[in-house]
Design an enzyme around this catalytic site. Structure first.
Site, mmCIF file in Angstrom:
data_model
loop_
_atom_site.group_PDB
_atom_site.id
_atom_site.type_symbol
_atom_site.label_atom_id
_atom_site.label_comp_id
_atom_site.label_asym_id
_atom_site.label_seq_id
_atom_site.Cartn_x
_atom_site.Cartn_y
_atom_site.Cartn_z
ATOM 1 N N ASP A 233 14.876 -1.266 1.157
ATOM 2 C CA ASP A 233 15.483 -1.632 2.369
ATOM 3 C C ASP A 233 16.613 -2.512 2.322
ATOM 4 O O ASP A 233 17.534 -2.489 1.859
ATOM 5 C CB ASP A 233 14.440 -1.750 3.490
ATOM 6 N N LYS B 110 0.935 -1.228 0.026
ATOM 7 C CA LYS B 110 -0.046 0.094 0.081
ATOM 8 C C LYS B 110 0.788 1.214 -0.089
ATOM 9 O O LYS B 110 0.437 2.462 -0.323
ATOM 10 C CB LYS B 110 -0.857 0.130 1.515
ATOM 11 N N GLY B 111 2.082 1.136 0.332
ATOM 12 C CA GLY B 111 2.777 2.289 0.934
ATOM 13 C C GLY B 111 3.225 3.123 -0.319
ATOM 14 O O GLY B 111 3.408 4.639 -0.180
ATOM 15 N N ARG C 221 0.140 6.940 7.565
ATOM 16 C CA ARG C 221 0.109 6.739 6.351
ATOM 17 C C ARG C 221 -0.261 8.059 5.687
ATOM 18 O O ARG C 221 0.240 8.761 4.550
ATOM 19 C CB ARG C 221 -0.533 5.812 5.500
ATOM 20 N N PHE D 297 13.781 3.926 11.155
ATOM 21 C CA PHE D 297 12.403 3.524 10.750
ATOM 22 C C PHE D 297 11.627 5.003 10.374
ATOM 23 O O PHE D 297 11.323 5.497 11.097
ATOM 24 C CB PHE D 297 11.561 2.646 11.735
ATOM 25 N N LYS E 16 17.279 2.904 1.468
ATOM 26 C CA LYS E 16 18.064 2.986 2.774
ATOM 27 C C LYS E 16 19.473 1.959 2.352
ATOM 28 O O LYS E 16 19.323 0.636 2.637
ATOM 29 C CB LYS E 16 17.389 2.127 3.736
ATOM 30 N N ASP F 83 3.637 3.327 6.436
ATOM 31 C CA ASP F 83 2.976 2.951 7.897
ATOM 32 C C ASP F 83 3.903 2.270 9.066
ATOM 33 O O ASP F 83 4.920 1.941 8.769
ATOM 34 C CB ASP F 83 1.742 2.211 7.705
ATOM 35 N N GLU G 248 8.016 2.604 -6.195
ATOM 36 C CA GLU G 248 7.926 2.075 -4.682
ATOM 37 C C GLU G 248 8.197 3.254 -3.879
ATOM 38 O O GLU G 248 8.839 4.067 -4.271
ATOM 39 C CB GLU G 248 9.151 0.758 -4.801
ATOM 40 N N ASP G 249 7.935 2.972 -2.562
ATOM 41 C CA ASP G 249 8.148 3.750 -1.575
ATOM 42 C C ASP G 249 9.528 3.880 -0.940
ATOM 43 O O ASP G 249 10.008 4.770 -0.794
ATOM 44 C CB ASP G 249 6.929 3.921 -0.567
HETATM 45 P P1 5GP Z 1 12.844 -4.893 1.738
HETATM 46 O O1 5GP Z 1 12.316 -5.870 1.190
HETATM 47 O O2 5GP Z 1 13.700 -3.884 0.711
HETATM 48 O O3 5GP Z 1 13.785 -4.880 3.016
HETATM 49 O O4 5GP Z 1 11.729 -3.742 2.200
HETATM 50 C C1 5GP Z 1 10.414 -4.142 1.896
HETATM 51 C C2 5GP Z 1 9.588 -3.529 2.642
HETATM 52 O O5 5GP Z 1 9.700 -3.345 4.172
HETATM 53 C C3 5GP Z 1 9.322 -2.064 2.369
HETATM 54 O O6 5GP Z 1 8.288 -2.151 1.197
HETATM 55 C C4 5GP Z 1 8.376 -1.641 3.496
HETATM 56 O O7 5GP Z 1 7.165 -1.977 3.615
HETATM 57 C C5 5GP Z 1 9.147 -2.044 4.517
HETATM 58 N N1 5GP Z 1 10.138 -0.968 5.131
HETATM 59 C C6 5GP Z 1 11.580 -0.923 5.408
HETATM 60 N N2 5GP Z 1 12.062 -0.133 5.707
HETATM 61 C C7 5GP Z 1 10.921 0.491 6.192
HETATM 62 C C8 5GP Z 1 10.719 1.677 6.856
HETATM 63 O O8 5GP Z 1 11.636 2.422 7.387
HETATM 64 N N3 5GP Z 1 9.425 2.318 7.094
HETATM 65 C C9 5GP Z 1 8.386 1.607 6.686
HETATM 66 N N4 5GP Z 1 7.158 2.104 6.857
HETATM 67 N N5 5GP Z 1 8.306 0.445 6.181
HETATM 68 C C10 5GP Z 1 9.665 0.007 5.938
HETATM 69 MG MG MG Z 2 6.526 -1.088 0.161
#
Ligand code: 5GP
Ligand code: MG
Length: 180
Positions: free
Chosen positions: A108, A48-49, A170, A157, A136, A164, A104-105
């Site tokens: 990470d 949703k982000g 959000r 975070f 990140k 969210d 994408e938002d």
């Molecule tokens: P990844 O697979 O790259 O580790 O991260 C995937 C998901 O983790 C992102 O789409 C998001 O939903 C969540 N995420 C990672 N870091 C953050 C953060 O700092 N804040 C929020 N709200 N979600 C995060």
């Molecule tokens: Mg996401």
């Protein structure tokens, strides 16, 4: 101050203001409009982000676009992905031969977005690129190449502007650091 729900004790600190976000969105929309001139790309927002970012981005474009949404889920703790990603709601649009841009938002570890890009690549789009509002890089486990990057963020975070924590925050216009 903002209305808060059940995370009353959480501390929010503005990391990226909505003015800075607006500028970045305009810059990204300009780059995308230039690169896709004469085309009609399909933007895929990861729910949703990224819905807030997607909504702002498409309104700054100088291009005809189509949009669709994909919903992914990863099992695991609330603040971190488990590494096992699955598609909960796939895209409805046929993407074979289309110019696809994933919106994408946040990236990470990179696990979620790499999974999605592999999933989409199998459907044989004409091109596949990635636009990400926040990155990140210090947390990366899987290499990800971001064609249209917004901001680099520290290992904190973050919430707001679509992002969210447990479905809260959000609606905040700024991107904030959440500490509890
Ligand atoms: P990844 O697979 O790259 O580790 O991260 C995937 C998901 O983790 C992102 O789409 C998001 O939903 C969540 N995420 C990672 N870091 C953050 C953060 O700092 N804040 C929020 N709200 N979600 C995060
Ligand atoms: Mg996401």
């Amino acid at each position: 101050m903002w209305q808060m729900g059940h995370h009353q004790k959480s501390q929010l600190k503005v990391l990226i203001s909505h003015e800075e976000i607006d500028k970045a969105v305009a810059r990204l929309a300009g780059e995308i409009s230039r690169d896709y001139a004469g085309k009609r790309p399909l933007f895929i927002s990861v729910l949703k982000g990224s819905f807030v970012f997607m909504a702002d981005l498409i309104r700054q474009l100088d291009l005809p676009v189509e949009i669709d949404f994909v919903r992914l889920s990863s099992y695991g703790a609330a603040r971190e992905t488990s590494g096992k990603v699955r598609v909960v709601q796939g895209i409805k649009t046929a993407i074979k031969g289309r110019d696809v841009l994933v919106v994408e938002d946040i990236v990470d570890t990179g696990i979620t977005i790499s999974f999605l890009l592999d999933y989409l690549r199998k459907k044989k789009p004409a091109s596949l690129r990635l636009c990400v509002l926040t990155d990140k890089p210090s947390r990366r486990k899987v290499p990800v190449s971001i064609d249209y990057p917004g901001f680099t963020v520290p290992d904190k975070f973050i919430v707001g502007y679509g992002l969210d924590f447990d479905e809260e925050f959000r609606h905040l216009p700024d991107i904030c650091e959440l500490s509890s």
